[in-house]
Design an enzyme around this catalytic site. Sequence first.
Site, PDB file in Angstrom:
ATOM      1  CG  MET A  30      -6.954 -93.081 -43.429  1.00  0.00           C
ATOM      2  SD  MET A  30      -6.330 -94.558 -42.633  1.00  0.00           S
ATOM      3  CE  MET A  30      -7.533 -94.798 -41.340  1.00  0.00           C
ATOM      4  CB  ALA A  35     -20.062 -83.695 -40.039  1.00  0.00           C
ATOM      5  N   GLY A  36     -16.807 -84.570 -39.735  1.00  0.00           N
ATOM      6  CA  GLY A  36     -15.467 -84.207 -39.252  1.00  0.00           C
ATOM      7  C   GLY A  36     -14.543 -83.908 -40.431  1.00  0.00           C
ATOM      8  CG  HIS A  37     -13.409 -87.065 -43.102  1.00  0.00           C
ATOM      9  ND1 HIS A  37     -14.256 -88.094 -42.779  1.00  0.00           N
ATOM     10  CD2 HIS A  37     -12.151 -87.523 -42.870  1.00  0.00           C
ATOM     11  CE1 HIS A  37     -13.545 -89.141 -42.378  1.00  0.00           C
ATOM     12  NE2 HIS A  37     -12.269 -88.821 -42.411  1.00  0.00           N
ATOM     13  N   GLY A 157      -7.577 -83.060 -37.628  1.00  0.00           N
ATOM     14  CA  GLY A 157      -8.595 -82.952 -36.582  1.00  0.00           C
ATOM     15  C   GLY A 157      -8.012 -83.168 -35.199  1.00  0.00           C
ATOM     16  CE  LYS A 159     -11.587 -89.664 -33.866  1.00  0.00           C
ATOM     17  NZ  LYS A 159     -12.189 -90.616 -34.761  1.00  0.00           N
ATOM     18  CG  ASP A 160      -7.341 -88.937 -35.138  1.00  0.00           C
ATOM     19  OD1 ASP A 160      -7.303 -90.133 -34.886  1.00  0.00           O
ATOM     20  OD2 ASP A 160      -8.281 -88.410 -35.776  1.00  0.00           O
ATOM     21  CD  GLN A 163      -3.485 -88.401 -37.526  1.00  0.00           C
ATOM     22  OE1 GLN A 163      -3.466 -89.608 -37.740  1.00  0.00           O
ATOM     23  NE2 GLN A 163      -4.442 -87.628 -38.004  1.00  0.00           N
ATOM     24  NE  ARG A 197     -10.514 -98.022 -37.405  1.00  0.00           N
ATOM     25  CZ  ARG A 197      -9.347 -97.396 -37.620  1.00  0.00           C
ATOM     26  NH1 ARG A 197      -9.155 -96.172 -37.189  1.00  0.00           N
ATOM     27  NH2 ARG A 197      -8.381 -98.011 -38.269  1.00  0.00           N
TER      28      ARG A 197
HETATM   29  P1  AMP Z   1      -9.313 -90.292 -40.964  1.00  0.00           P
HETATM   30  O1  AMP Z   1      -9.954 -90.357 -42.316  1.00  0.00           O
HETATM   31  O2  AMP Z   1     -10.098 -90.955 -39.883  1.00  0.00           O
HETATM   32  O3  AMP Z   1      -7.848 -90.690 -40.990  1.00  0.00           O
HETATM   33  O4  AMP Z   1      -9.310 -88.753 -40.558  1.00  0.00           O
HETATM   34  C1  AMP Z   1      -8.820 -87.773 -41.418  1.00  0.00           C
HETATM   35  C2  AMP Z   1      -8.724 -86.472 -40.668  1.00  0.00           C
HETATM   36  O5  AMP Z   1     -10.009 -86.129 -40.172  1.00  0.00           O
HETATM   37  C3  AMP Z   1      -7.789 -86.539 -39.446  1.00  0.00           C
HETATM   38  O6  AMP Z   1      -7.044 -85.334 -39.370  1.00  0.00           O
HETATM   39  C4  AMP Z   1      -8.744 -86.673 -38.306  1.00  0.00           C
HETATM   40  O7  AMP Z   1      -8.250 -86.155 -37.097  1.00  0.00           O
HETATM   41  C5  AMP Z   1      -9.919 -85.855 -38.796  1.00  0.00           C
HETATM   42  N1  AMP Z   1     -11.145 -86.251 -38.094  1.00  0.00           N
HETATM   43  C6  AMP Z   1     -11.637 -87.501 -37.963  1.00  0.00           C
HETATM   44  N2  AMP Z   1     -12.751 -87.490 -37.204  1.00  0.00           N
HETATM   45  C7  AMP Z   1     -12.941 -86.195 -36.825  1.00  0.00           C
HETATM   46  C8  AMP Z   1     -13.911 -85.528 -36.029  1.00  0.00           C
HETATM   47  N3  AMP Z   1     -14.918 -86.188 -35.453  1.00  0.00           N
HETATM   48  N4  AMP Z   1     -13.799 -84.197 -35.863  1.00  0.00           N
HETATM   49  C9  AMP Z   1     -12.781 -83.518 -36.444  1.00  0.00           C
HETATM   50  N5  AMP Z   1     -11.840 -84.092 -37.216  1.00  0.00           N
HETATM   51  C10 AMP Z   1     -11.908 -85.401 -37.400  1.00  0.00           C
END
Ligand code: AMP
Length: 291
Positions: A30, A35-37, A157, A159-160, A163, A197
């Site tokens: 989204m 760094a997670g992305h 990730g 984290k979710d 999901q 967030r």
């Molecule tokens: P989002 O943009 O928040 O929907 O996340 C996109 C992808 O990045 C999803 O697969 C999340 O699980 C992953 N993600 C978000 N935050 C993290 C994180 N801190 N570590 C690893 N993956 C993450």
Amino acid sequence: MQIISDPKQMQSLALEWRAQGHNVALVPTMGFFHAGHESLMRAARDHITATAVPGKPGGKMLVSLFVNPTQFGPNEDLDKYPHDLERDSAIAASLGADVLFTPKSDAVYHPDHATWVEVPQLAQGLCGQTRPIHFRGVATVVCKLFMLTQASAAFFGEKDWQQLAIIRRMVRDLNIPVSVKSCPIVREADGLALSSRNVYLTPEERAQAPYLQKGLICAGDLFRSGEKSSAVLAQAIREYWAENLPLGREDYVSFVDPESLNPLESIETKGLVAAAVYMGKARLIDNLLLG
Ligand code: AMP
């Protein structure tokens, strides 16, 4: 790197790639990258390198950036969700994306959209209790992204966790030819799981936020020292949070089977502790595997 916003154009290109023998590695996001992305994009890039066959067409890396309205509840932050397309494009390009797919909502959903993908057994607990339509939106959009991008592998990730479990089940149950890959949680130096967030946190909230994970680690330590009862472990987390996370308000703490997400009264060999906490304008989630 190409930026494509038209879903039809995206699908035509993806079909062309597949016909030419390229595989597609997809990273659904989204946006507002952290760094997670980036870790998911690196994993996708590494996967492409590792699966390359000399003399055959190489893989393509596709990052999607779509703030999917159907996964937001009526009082959630859809309108306020942070964004910075310029910065995100630069990051995706620097990590080797071939395409950044940035569709608009009305191009993804017809006004009379009527088809939904639901995995109710896995979506009802944990985050599903306070976000009842969330995972229906997630599963549906991920399914659409798989169709639009013709992905052969997709990166998510841990984290979710819920999901991820739902997407794995959807892929299995609907025979979708996508290999679902998971990547570990990326954290700040103090342990807070990275999230787009986290920008909603005030400095005071940000200072306390790492205690969300530290509470889960306390339960992990107790489990390793022999405690198996979920109720006792949950109580330990709540006591820890009461002392260290006063600005947080618990949404849930649950002990579940990591795959089925069924609640566990006691953890015999393996379990997942997952939690969500409201902090000011943010709702933080985290989890920890036990055993
Ligand atoms: P989002 O943009 O928040 O929907 O996340 C996109 C992808 O990045 C999803 O697969 C999340 O699980 C992953 N993600 C978000 N935050 C993290 C994180 N801190 N570590 C690893 N993956 C993450």
